[in-house]
Design a protein around this motif. Structure first.
Motif, PDB file in Angstrom:
ATOM      1  N   SER A 147       0.804  -1.174   0.015  1.00  0.00           N
ATOM      2  CA  SER A 147      -0.341   0.273   0.101  1.00  0.00           C
ATOM      3  C   SER A 147       0.604   1.563  -0.523  1.00  0.00           C
ATOM      4  CB  SER A 147      -1.170   0.021   1.656  1.00  0.00           C
ATOM      5  OG  SER A 147       0.220   0.003   2.398  1.00  0.00           O
ATOM      6  N   VAL A 148       1.493   1.269   0.606  1.00  0.00           N
ATOM      7  CA  VAL A 148       3.049   2.597   0.930  1.00  0.00           C
ATOM      8  C   VAL A 148       4.253   2.053  -0.154  1.00  0.00           C
ATOM      9  CG1 VAL A 148       4.362   3.797   2.245  1.00  0.00           C
ATOM     10  CG2 VAL A 148       2.243   2.849   3.272  1.00  0.00           C
ATOM     11  N   ASN A 149       4.778   1.125  -0.415  1.00  0.00           N
ATOM     12  CA  ASN A 149       5.298   1.355  -1.246  1.00  0.00           C
ATOM     13  C   ASN A 149       6.274  -0.600  -1.396  1.00  0.00           C
ATOM     14  OD1 ASN A 149       7.220   3.182  -0.431  1.00  0.00           O
ATOM     15  ND2 ASN A 149       7.200   1.873   1.953  1.00  0.00           N
ATOM     16  N   PRO A 150       6.332  -0.383  -3.254  1.00  0.00           N
ATOM     17  CA  PRO A 150       6.276  -1.671  -4.309  1.00  0.00           C
ATOM     18  C   PRO A 150       7.185  -2.631  -3.267  1.00  0.00           C
ATOM     19  CG  PRO A 150       7.688   0.243  -5.104  1.00  0.00           C
ATOM     20  CD  PRO A 150       7.278   1.374  -4.097  1.00  0.00           C
ATOM     21  N   PHE A 151       7.142  -3.861  -4.073  1.00  0.00           N
ATOM     22  CA  PHE A 151       8.125  -4.427  -3.322  1.00  0.00           C
ATOM     23  C   PHE A 151       9.320  -5.468  -4.503  1.00  0.00           C
ATOM     24  CE2 PHE A 151       9.189  -9.543  -2.664  1.00  0.00           C
ATOM     25  CZ  PHE A 151       8.727  -9.522  -1.692  1.00  0.00           C
ATOM     26  N   THR A 152      10.030  -5.036  -4.045  1.00  0.00           N
ATOM     27  CA  THR A 152      11.401  -4.826  -4.339  1.00  0.00           C
ATOM     28  C   THR A 152      12.165  -5.971  -4.226  1.00  0.00           C
ATOM     29  OG1 THR A 152      12.609  -3.796  -2.454  1.00  0.00           O
ATOM     30  CG2 THR A 152      11.817  -2.454  -4.526  1.00  0.00           C
ATOM     31  N   ILE A 153      12.781  -6.702  -5.587  1.00  0.00           N
ATOM     32  CA  ILE A 153      13.658  -8.288  -5.252  1.00  0.00           C
ATOM     33  C   ILE A 153      14.840  -7.249  -6.286  1.00  0.00           C
ATOM     34  CG2 ILE A 153      12.258  -8.407  -6.924  1.00  0.00           C
ATOM     35  CD1 ILE A 153      12.732 -11.647  -5.771  1.00  0.00           C
ATOM     36  N   ALA A 154      15.713  -7.620  -5.695  1.00  0.00           N
ATOM     37  CA  ALA A 154      17.102  -7.770  -6.662  1.00  0.00           C
ATOM     38  C   ALA A 154      17.756  -9.539  -6.906  1.00  0.00           C
ATOM     39  CB  ALA A 154      17.646  -7.200  -6.073  1.00  0.00           C
ATOM     40  N   LEU A 155      17.986  -9.622  -8.419  1.00  0.00           N
ATOM     41  CA  LEU A 155      18.262 -10.523  -9.073  1.00  0.00           C
ATOM     42  C   LEU A 155      19.620 -11.035  -9.146  1.00  0.00           C
ATOM     43  CD1 LEU A 155      15.778 -10.984 -11.325  1.00  0.00           C
ATOM     44  CD2 LEU A 155      15.824 -11.819  -9.041  1.00  0.00           C
ATOM     45  N   SER A 156      20.315 -11.978  -8.878  1.00  0.00           N
ATOM     46  CA  SER A 156      20.984 -12.229  -8.829  1.00  0.00           C
ATOM     47  C   SER A 156      21.201 -12.832 -10.601  1.00  0.00           C
ATOM     48  CB  SER A 156      22.383 -13.320  -8.324  1.00  0.00           C
ATOM     49  OG  SER A 156      22.873 -12.077  -6.999  1.00  0.00           O
ATOM     50  N   GLY A 157      22.097 -13.330 -11.157  1.00  0.00           N
ATOM     51  CA  GLY A 157      22.734 -14.106 -12.414  1.00  0.00           C
ATOM     52  C   GLY A 157      23.713 -15.491 -12.217  1.00  0.00           C
ATOM     53  N   GLY A 158      24.051 -15.380 -13.286  1.00  0.00           N
ATOM     54  CA  GLY A 158      24.897 -16.450 -13.453  1.00  0.00           C
ATOM     55  C   GLY A 158      23.746 -18.036 -14.087  1.00  0.00           C
ATOM     56  N   ASN A 159      24.362 -19.334 -13.701  1.00  0.00           N
ATOM     57  CA  ASN A 159      23.624 -20.471 -14.261  1.00  0.00           C
ATOM     58  C   ASN A 159      22.590 -20.659 -12.961  1.00  0.00           C
ATOM     59  OD1 ASN A 159      24.987 -21.035 -16.757  1.00  0.00           O
ATOM     60  ND2 ASN A 159      26.327 -21.778 -15.136  1.00  0.00           N
ATOM     61  N   THR A 160      22.776 -20.955 -12.344  1.00  0.00           N
ATOM     62  CA  THR A 160      22.250 -21.053 -10.807  1.00  0.00           C
ATOM     63  C   THR A 160      20.754 -21.020 -11.217  1.00  0.00           C
ATOM     64  OG1 THR A 160      23.851 -21.353  -9.198  1.00  0.00           O
ATOM     65  CG2 THR A 160      21.736 -22.230  -8.307  1.00  0.00           C
ATOM     66  N   PRO A 161      19.962 -19.595 -11.100  1.00  0.00           N
ATOM     67  CA  PRO A 161      18.406 -19.397 -10.287  1.00  0.00           C
ATOM     68  C   PRO A 161      18.014 -18.931 -12.353  1.00  0.00           C
ATOM     69  CG  PRO A 161      20.587 -17.141 -11.283  1.00  0.00           C
ATOM     70  CD  PRO A 161      20.789 -18.315 -10.847  1.00  0.00           C
ATOM     71  N   LYS A 162      18.729 -20.109 -13.600  1.00  0.00           N
ATOM     72  CA  LYS A 162      17.557 -20.047 -14.430  1.00  0.00           C
ATOM     73  C   LYS A 162      16.432 -20.779 -13.842  1.00  0.00           C
ATOM     74  CE  LYS A 162      21.573 -19.310 -17.818  1.00  0.00           C
ATOM     75  NZ  LYS A 162      22.999 -20.345 -18.696  1.00  0.00           N
ATOM     76  N   LEU A 163      16.516 -21.753 -13.393  1.00  0.00           N
ATOM     77  CA  LEU A 163      15.521 -22.666 -13.325  1.00  0.00           C
ATOM     78  C   LEU A 163      14.654 -22.174 -12.057  1.00  0.00           C
ATOM     79  CD1 LEU A 163      15.520 -25.544 -13.953  1.00  0.00           C
ATOM     80  CD2 LEU A 163      16.591 -26.571 -11.947  1.00  0.00           C
ATOM     81  N   LEU A 164      15.740 -21.637 -11.179  1.00  0.00           N
ATOM     82  CA  LEU A 164      13.838 -21.063 -11.104  1.00  0.00           C
ATOM     83  C   LEU A 164      13.160 -20.001 -11.531  1.00  0.00           C
ATOM     84  CD1 LEU A 164      13.273 -19.902  -8.135  1.00  0.00           C
ATOM     85  CD2 LEU A 164      14.621 -18.300  -8.121  1.00  0.00           C
ATOM     86  N   PHE A 165      13.640 -19.223 -12.586  1.00  0.00           N
ATOM     87  CA  PHE A 165      13.010 -18.045 -13.192  1.00  0.00           C
ATOM     88  C   PHE A 165      12.060 -18.802 -14.406  1.00  0.00           C
ATOM     89  CE2 PHE A 165      15.915 -15.345 -11.457  1.00  0.00           C
ATOM     90  CZ  PHE A 165      16.527 -14.758 -11.521  1.00  0.00           C
ATOM     91  N   SER A 166      12.441 -20.020 -14.822  1.00  0.00           N
ATOM     92  CA  SER A 166      12.062 -20.452 -15.548  1.00  0.00           C
ATOM     93  C   SER A 166      10.916 -21.339 -15.315  1.00  0.00           C
ATOM     94  CB  SER A 166      12.561 -21.677 -16.770  1.00  0.00           C
ATOM     95  OG  SER A 166      12.980 -22.783 -15.576  1.00  0.00           O
ATOM     96  N   VAL A 167      10.911 -21.179 -13.791  1.00  0.00           N
ATOM     97  CA  VAL A 167       9.469 -22.242 -13.299  1.00  0.00           C
ATOM     98  C   VAL A 167       8.768 -20.892 -12.964  1.00  0.00           C
ATOM     99  CG1 VAL A 167       8.275 -23.357 -10.447  1.00  0.00           C
ATOM    100  CG2 VAL A 167      10.705 -24.261 -12.174  1.00  0.00           C
ATOM    101  N   LEU A 168       8.754 -19.934 -12.511  1.00  0.00           N
ATOM    102  CA  LEU A 168       8.686 -18.620 -11.767  1.00  0.00           C
ATOM    103  C   LEU A 168       7.323 -18.455 -13.929  1.00  0.00           C
ATOM    104  CD1 LEU A 168      10.561 -16.357 -10.404  1.00  0.00           C
ATOM    105  CD2 LEU A 168       8.702 -17.553  -9.033  1.00  0.00           C
TER     106      LEU A 168
END
Ligand code: 6PG
Length: 265
Positions: free
Chosen positions: A53-74
């Motif tokens: 309601s006051v501030n948007p949700f902020t998320i900072a992402l990393s790169g490299g290979n490991t998060p690719k699976l997470l990103f495709s599931v999302l």
């Protein structure tokens, strides 16, 4: 130590989690796929439960290979599970290459996840890896400052997603740069020690200013460094990732069995 069923329903796979202390939780999954599915669901729940309601949700992402699976599931499973206009995506670090370069963290994330959802372009705050690194580090620091809430005089992120290098680096904070955990800067330039690749990274001070820091680490090649950082090894001082200790908040380690094989001993 606890055993409990997957949030996606019992009997599929089991998670072992250790609560080392109040601010560090370790969750171990049988496979990278199981980890990615659980982490994706946890992120979606965090976003949907957040008070925006006051501030948007902020998320900072990393790169490299490991998060690719997470990103495709999302993208595959949760593209319609969130009101993405409430979420702003930023990056923990970037390689100093153009977005179309295969090395680009933004490029990878956009191809595997962001570009496959209806996230408004204005909610995607990429680091311009193609620009002059020094100038871009300053520009991105201003963009972070304008978008995020300030806490303890530094930007505050709701969630920071980190990876871990075999040398103990996280973000683009490499061994020998531990001083970035006491820096009052927001973003700085860095150089990858073995490839010489120029990088732009947020500093350790900004990382530790978040309340929810998530390490996502998979593969047996990471077992040694994981044990060094959260296991019983005593030469911890060598590794930048050892300095990830939020002032207020917690660190969650999402590990697969292979990455966790030494700490479970
Ligand atoms: C990057 C990252 C970096 C990464 C680790 C682990 O731009 O490379 O942000 O910190 O998380 O190097 O990388 P892997 O997941 O490829 O092992």
């Amino acid at each position: 130590m606890g055993l409990y069923g997957s949030p996606l329903g019992r009997g599929w796979w089991w998670v072992i989690y250790f609560k080392i202390n109040m601010d560090r939780i370790i969750r171990i999954f049988p496979t990278p796929q199981a980890l990615a599915e659980s982490l994706a669901l946890d992120l979606i729940n965090k976003i949907n439960e957040a008070d925006i309601s006051v501030n948007p949700f902020t998320i900072a992402l990393s790169g490299g290979n490991t998060p690719k699976l997470l990103f495709s599931v999302l993208a595959d499973k949760f593209a319609r599970s969130v009101t993405w206009s409430n979420v702003h995506f930023l990056w923990v670090d970037e390689r100093c290459v153009p977005p179309e370069d295969p090395e680009s963290n933004f490029g990878m994330t956009n191809e595997v996840f962001l570009g496959r959802t209806d996230i408004p372009q204005k909610n995607i705050h990429r680091i311009r890896g193609e620009d002059d690194p020094g100038k871009e580090a300053e520009r991105y620091s201003r963009e972070i400052n304008e978008l995020t809430v300030q806490k303890n005089g530094l930007p505050f992120f709701d969630v920071i997603l980190l990876g871990l290098g075999e040398d103990g680096h996280t973000a683009s904070i490499f061994p020998g740069n531990e001083k970035l955990f006491v820096s009052d800067k927001i973003c700085v330039t860095a150089v990858h020690p073995s490839t010489g690749q120029k990088r732009i990274t947020i500093t350790g001070g900004v990382i530790n200013n978040s309340t929810e820091i998530i390490f996502m680490v998979t593969g047996k090649n990471k077992a040694g460094i994981v044990n060094n950082i959260i296991g019983r090894a005593d030469n911890k001082k060598q590794f930048p990732a050892s300095y990830v200790k939020p002032a207020e908040g917690k660190v969650l380690w999402y590990l697969d069995e292979e990455a966790a094989m030494l700490i479970k001993e």
